[in-house]
Write a protein that holds these residues in place. Structure first.
Motif, PDB file in Angstrom:
ATOM      1  N   LYS A   1     -28.321 -11.444 -32.837  1.00 41.12           N
ATOM      2  CA  LYS A   1     -27.143 -10.826 -33.473  1.00 41.12           C
ATOM      3  C   LYS A   1     -25.891 -11.680 -33.254  1.00 41.12           C
ATOM      4  N   LEU A   2     -25.743 -12.230 -32.056  1.00 38.03           N
ATOM      5  CA  LEU A   2     -24.557 -13.025 -31.753  1.00 38.03           C
ATOM      6  C   LEU A   2     -24.517 -14.340 -32.532  1.00 38.03           C
ATOM      7  N   THR A   3     -25.682 -14.948 -32.717  1.00 43.37           N
ATOM      8  CA  THR A   3     -25.737 -16.270 -33.353  1.00 43.37           C
ATOM      9  C   THR A   3     -26.139 -16.215 -34.819  1.00 43.37           C
ATOM     10  N   LYS A   4     -26.491 -14.993 -35.283  1.00 45.65           N
ATOM     11  CA  LYS A   4     -26.999 -14.841 -36.651  1.00 45.65           C
ATOM     12  C   LYS A   4     -28.194 -15.773 -36.895  1.00 45.65           C
TER      13      LYS A   4
ATOM     14  N   SER B   1     -43.314 -27.124 -20.683  1.00 47.35           N
ATOM     15  CA  SER B   1     -42.750 -28.149 -21.572  1.00 47.35           C
ATOM     16  C   SER B   1     -41.242 -28.237 -21.353  1.00 47.35           C
ATOM     17  N   ASP B   2     -40.705 -29.445 -21.513  1.00 46.19           N
ATOM     18  CA  ASP B   2     -39.256 -29.636 -21.443  1.00 46.19           C
ATOM     19  C   ASP B   2     -38.587 -29.342 -22.784  1.00 46.19           C
ATOM     20  N   GLN B   3     -39.391 -29.138 -23.817  1.00 44.76           N
ATOM     21  CA  GLN B   3     -38.844 -28.853 -25.141  1.00 44.76           C
ATOM     22  C   GLN B   3     -38.168 -27.484 -25.145  1.00 44.76           C
ATOM     23  N   ALA B   4     -37.015 -27.396 -25.769  1.00 43.97           N
ATOM     24  CA  ALA B   4     -36.281 -26.132 -25.829  1.00 43.97           C
ATOM     25  C   ALA B   4     -36.882 -25.226 -26.894  1.00 43.97           C
ATOM     26  N   SER B   5     -37.036 -23.953 -26.556  1.00 43.23           N
ATOM     27  CA  SER B   5     -37.509 -22.968 -27.524  1.00 43.23           C
ATOM     28  C   SER B   5     -36.370 -22.610 -28.472  1.00 43.23           C
ATOM     29  N   LYS B   6     -36.712 -21.892 -29.533  1.00 41.12           N
ATOM     30  CA  LYS B   6     -35.687 -21.460 -30.479  1.00 41.12           C
ATOM     31  C   LYS B   6     -34.689 -20.522 -29.800  1.00 41.12           C
ATOM     32  N   THR B   7     -35.195 -19.683 -28.900  1.00 41.20           N
ATOM     33  CA  THR B   7     -34.308 -18.796 -28.149  1.00 41.20           C
ATOM     34  C   THR B   7     -33.351 -19.611 -27.287  1.00 41.20           C
ATOM     35  N   GLU B   8     -33.871 -20.604 -26.595  1.00 42.52           N
ATOM     36  CA  GLU B   8     -33.016 -21.420 -25.725  1.00 42.52           C
ATOM     37  C   GLU B   8     -31.948 -22.159 -26.525  1.00 42.52           C
ATOM     38  N   LEU B   9     -32.326 -22.695 -27.671  1.00 39.88           N
ATOM     39  CA  LEU B   9     -31.353 -23.400 -28.513  1.00 39.88           C
ATOM     40  C   LEU B   9     -30.254 -22.460 -28.979  1.00 39.88           C
ATOM     41  N   ALA B  10     -30.639 -21.221 -29.311  1.00 43.26           N
ATOM     42  CA  ALA B  10     -29.640 -20.240 -29.759  1.00 43.26           C
ATOM     43  C   ALA B  10     -28.680 -19.897 -28.624  1.00 43.26           C
ATOM     44  N   VAL B  11     -29.206 -19.736 -27.414  1.00 43.79           N
ATOM     45  CA  VAL B  11     -28.339 -19.427 -26.277  1.00 43.79           C
ATOM     46  C   VAL B  11     -27.412 -20.610 -25.986  1.00 43.79           C
ATOM     47  N   ARG B  12     -27.937 -21.817 -26.116  1.00 43.30           N
ATOM     48  CA  ARG B  12     -27.101 -23.003 -25.892  1.00 43.30           C
ATOM     49  C   ARG B  12     -25.900 -23.021 -26.835  1.00 43.30           C
ATOM     50  N   SER B  13     -26.086 -22.538 -28.063  1.00 47.78           N
ATOM     51  CA  SER B  13     -24.978 -22.536 -29.026  1.00 47.78           C
ATOM     52  C   SER B  13     -23.857 -21.589 -28.590  1.00 47.78           C
ATOM     53  N   LEU B  14     -24.159 -20.699 -27.645  1.00 53.78           N
ATOM     54  CA  LEU B  14     -23.149 -19.778 -27.099  1.00 53.78           C
ATOM     55  C   LEU B  14     -22.593 -20.283 -25.774  1.00 53.78           C
TER      56      LEU B  14
END
Length: 359
Positions: free
Chosen positions: A244-247, A261-274
């Motif tokens: 909701k916060l990142t749409k 894995s060191d790869q960022a998940s979609k959730t992690e990438l979304a949190v990073r944008s905040l």
């Protein structure tokens, strides 16, 4: 005023703690038995094993806890220690053929191996064609792995039977739990063997359902966690708030990072944008998200700040628990089922159990 405050503090500190009343084992077992459906065979035996698990795990046998356990048991096995699985021989054969294909083992070698006589005098093929329960299949694979050279090559120490017992608990979970806490019964065999007994299946199933701390507003979310993994409902709510916060469209599956894995998940990438709004670095976000399978994530900075930001921006409290949206995948499942379907079915049984007052 200072003296009055000091006196009040001292009085509060010296006040005796309220202790829960002692449990009468006979009363508790009778309470469990009366909530088990009347048509169930040996209700008293089930009640004995369920109460013993509550005692060993230090879980109070409240009506809510009793009915939660009984609802899952009824959903998973209808009170059968080793429930039959329709079409199990075909399911097992597909598993064997799939692993043979993965290891590039010719089909004729698989057929030859299955034609070997097993310890009970029948060939593995004959036993495979007659299996009805997961325990029978588990025993067959244990013999096959130990006795047939190709069985070791196909499966190694991996037994494809991954759940068992009246609550269909994960054998991997049971093995992990037994490493962390003392199993209360003598164990002549393995943890895997114990899962297929009534006492062991109920003990590990109750542990998986109730032996971890959560602050859910409804038992429904424990039922979802039983199916999807501990804290999956809490984590799905976190993903919903981030979405909701990142749409951003996020899978509400409870998996916050890509484990191993060191790869960022979609959730992690979304949190990073905040990150700037949360005042957290990428390293700090990763550190907190890595706690997703633990109670501690609920007290982490990223968890608390995401929900505080969501409440503020959306101008209303966002839910702290959401049933995960997961499609159930298993060789035993032939229909399109989800974690939500499972949780709601169990919740209906739970409500009926709470209303049950039979003798």
């Amino acid at each position: 005023m200072a003296a009055l405050l000091c006196a009040a503090c001292l009085a509060a500190c010296s006040a005796p703690q309220v202790r829960e009343p002692p449990i009468d084992p006979d009363v508790a077992r009778a309470e469990i038995a009366k909530r088990i459906p009347a048509a169930t065979k040996n209700r008293e035996g089930w009640a004995i094993d369920i109460f013993a698990a509550f005692e060993a795990l230090s879980i109070r046998p409240t009506p809510e806890n009793i009915c939660a356990v009984l609802a899952v048991t009824e959903q998973e096995s209808t009170y059968q220690v080793n429930p039959t699985v329709p079409g199990l021989p075909a399911i097992a054969r597909r598993e064997i053929d799939a692993r043979a294909s993965r290891y590039k083992i010719p089909q004729f070698m698989v057929n030859t191996a299955l034609g070997v006589e097993s310890p009970n005098g029948k060939t593995y093929r004959e036993r495979l064609e007659k299996v009805k329960t997961e325990q029978e299949l588990n025993d067959l694979f244990a013999d096959f792995i130990g006795m047939v050279p190709l069985g070791e090559r196909l499966f190694g120490s991996f037994n494809p039977v991954r759940t068992g017992g009246p609550m269909q608990v994960s054998i991997a979970y049971a093995e992990e739990h037994a490493r962390d806490k003392r199993y209360p019964y003598p164990m002549p065999g393995s943890v895997r063997d114990e899962v297929f007994t009534r006492r062991g299946g109920m003990y590990f199933g109750i542990a998986h359902l109730l032996d971890y701390p959560v602050d859910y507003p409804d038992m429904l979310f424990r039922f979802a966690d039983f199916n999807a993994g501990h804290y999956a409902s809490r984590n799905a709510a976190f993903q919903s708030a981030v979405s909701k916060l990142t749409k951003t469209s996020l899978a509400l599956d409870g998996d916050l990072i890509i484990h191993g894995s060191d790869q960022a998940s979609k959730t992690e990438l979304a949190v990073r944008s905040l990150g700037s709004e949360l005042d957290l670095s990428e390293r700090e976000i990763r550190r907190d998200l890595s706690l997703g399978r633990e109670e501690a994530f609920g007290q982490s900075a990223v968890f608390e700040r995401v929900f505080a930001l969501a409440d503020k921006r959306l101008k209303r409290p966002v839910p702290l628990a959401v049933v995960p949206n997961i499609r159930l995948e298993s060789p035993k499942i032939t229909r399109k089922l989800t974690t939500e379907w499972f949780a709601k079915r169990v919740d209906q049984r739970y409500d009926r159990c709470l209303a049950r007052q039979q003798k």
